[in-house]
Design a protein around this motif. Sequence first.
Motif, PDB file in Angstrom:
ATOM      1  N   GLN A 102       0.727   4.261  -2.689  1.00 42.15           N
ATOM      2  CA  GLN A 102       0.465   5.644  -2.308  1.00 42.15           C
ATOM      3  C   GLN A 102       1.558   6.574  -2.829  1.00 42.15           C
ATOM      4  O   GLN A 102       1.276   7.712  -3.244  1.00 42.15           O
ATOM      5  CB  GLN A 102       0.352   5.765  -0.778  1.00 42.15           C
ATOM      6  CG  GLN A 102      -0.814   4.994  -0.153  1.00 42.15           C
ATOM      7  CD  GLN A 102      -2.187   5.537  -0.515  1.00 42.15           C
ATOM      8  OE1 GLN A 102      -2.317   6.453  -1.340  1.00 42.15           O
ATOM      9  NE2 GLN A 102      -3.230   4.977   0.082  1.00 42.15           N
TER      10      GLN A 102
ATOM     11  N   LEU B  77      -5.417   1.767   2.258  1.00 43.52           N
ATOM     12  CA  LEU B  77      -5.714   2.228   0.902  1.00 43.52           C
ATOM     13  C   LEU B  77      -6.639   3.438   0.885  1.00 43.52           C
ATOM     14  O   LEU B  77      -6.433   4.382   0.122  1.00 43.52           O
ATOM     15  CB  LEU B  77      -6.347   1.088   0.104  1.00 43.52           C
ATOM     16  CG  LEU B  77      -6.854   1.437  -1.301  1.00 43.52           C
ATOM     17  CD1 LEU B  77      -5.693   1.867  -2.205  1.00 43.52           C
ATOM     18  CD2 LEU B  77      -7.606   0.247  -1.916  1.00 43.52           C
TER      19      LEU B  77
ATOM     20  N   MET C 118       0.808  -1.218   0.000  1.00 44.40           N
ATOM     21  CA  MET C 118       0.000   0.000   0.000  1.00 44.40           C
ATOM     22  C   MET C 118       0.844   1.272   0.000  1.00 44.40           C
ATOM     23  O   MET C 118       0.470   2.279  -0.635  1.00 44.40           O
ATOM     24  CB  MET C 118      -0.948  -0.007   1.196  1.00 44.40           C
ATOM     25  CG  MET C 118      -2.099  -0.992   1.044  1.00 44.40           C
ATOM     26  SD  MET C 118      -3.025  -0.689  -0.495  1.00 44.40           S
ATOM     27  CE  MET C 118      -4.061  -2.154  -0.563  1.00 44.40           C
TER      28      MET C 118
ATOM     29  N   ILE D  85     -10.281  -1.122  -5.471  1.00 46.06           N
ATOM     30  CA  ILE D  85      -8.838  -1.321  -5.530  1.00 46.06           C
ATOM     31  C   ILE D  85      -8.398  -1.031  -6.960  1.00 46.06           C
ATOM     32  O   ILE D  85      -8.910  -1.629  -7.905  1.00 46.06           O
ATOM     33  CB  ILE D  85      -8.468  -2.758  -5.121  1.00 46.06           C
ATOM     34  CG1 ILE D  85      -8.812  -2.975  -3.648  1.00 46.06           C
ATOM     35  CG2 ILE D  85      -6.989  -3.048  -5.374  1.00 46.06           C
ATOM     36  CD1 ILE D  85      -8.645  -4.404  -3.171  1.00 46.06           C
TER      37      ILE D  85
END
Length: 457
Positions: free
Chosen positions: A188, A218, A184, A400
């Motif tokens: 990011q 997320l 994650m 996602i």
Amino acid sequence: MANDPFTQAFIRKYASRTVARDQIPMETYQAHKVSQGLRDEEGNGLVVGLTNISRADGFESVDGKRVPCEGKLWYRGIDINDIISGFTQCRFGYESAAFLLLFGDLPTQDELNDFRDVLDSQRALPPHFVRDIIMHSPSNDLMRMLTRCVLSLGAYDDNSEDTSPEYVLAQSIKLIAQFPQLVMYTYQAYNHYIKGNSLYLHRPHTNMSTSEILLSLLRPDRKYTDLEAWVLEVELILHMEHGGGNNSTFVDRVVSSTGTDTYSTMAAAIGSLKGPKHGGQILLVPEMMEDLAENIAGPGDMAGIKRYLSALLDHKAFDKSGKIYGIGNPVYSISDPRAEILRKYGEKLAKAKKQNDVFDMYAAVAELAPKMINERGLYHKPVCANIDFFSGFVYRMLDIPPELYVPMITVGRIVGWSAHRIEEIVNGKVIMRPAYESLIPERRPFVPIEARHEGGK
């Protein structure tokens, strides 16, 4: 690729020569009885080892004959259907399945609590790791970033070369605990520095399941529903392991057999999974289905779906490869148990997300495509929808992004890789070294440079 004209021209010229020199006709492989892809013409994998970790079957023996059957998958001898159904009342299905694969038995409540506490204690990344390793050089290739992260973690391990089972287990547990953050945070960084969106770096809370951690890291608001977390948990469990014969797990065991360290081994496995013939397949199904939706009257247009699937097989639709992505698997024949399970929970999530029509379109293709392929006799065995077919759809419903589809697989598969690495260390006594039969017919003379001609003529 070099950007100066001279180097570009050189590479183009000699690349074509290399391809011409290296090309080996399929007939030659057959004449020498060499199975490409380590599978024979009947699809049987060549046995290169033994394992107690899992088993996947798509055929059974009836009266001495190998015949197709409903797909079966066992983790440490327990049917995957029983594992998923048995975990439905448990928030920590991922952790329970990881315990099973690593240690061989389902955990008691006390064992599960201890394992969860250990995972929570190991989640923290080294000081400044996020800043120096992840944020410093973001990339649009998240799998490459993930590989770099894993290799870099080895530099923070003073005993990284220790390959004793006990220490490798400690390394594996730490990686299992840290993978949700690695995945994650790399996303990011990419989402902020390359796509220009806001940067969110949340810390994982204790007493959260792995799927809850992923969703909370997320999403900007960290919110998720119980159903979302559970469906993601199911997908992670289904991706944990697959009989030991998949390419990335084979790479894991081959590299482990050399005696190298855990970080190098896991980086190699990630590189394998990254390939479009392996984990990368998951990206193509949603793209294909979007193209399908644009070429039919609606989800209920069965005639239109059939026409589109025929066009796919005739090399006339989507990428004109002749493939229906998400259909077929080297192991399974009549059904893929992972796909059947994910289809069931995907339907539940689709109802909650009001995407019933989209699910119905996926379900229609999952039913029609295998029949059409089988009717054309395109393969030596029956085919079915595989786990990749529904995976992207489920990820999309969970909001996602596609860039995370393949990296998400690693969060599950790191468990299977770890279990197989330990098993290889315990049992592997020699380095794995296959043989290649040389096609060089005879010796060639060494020609002095002044007597040579271009192309060896």
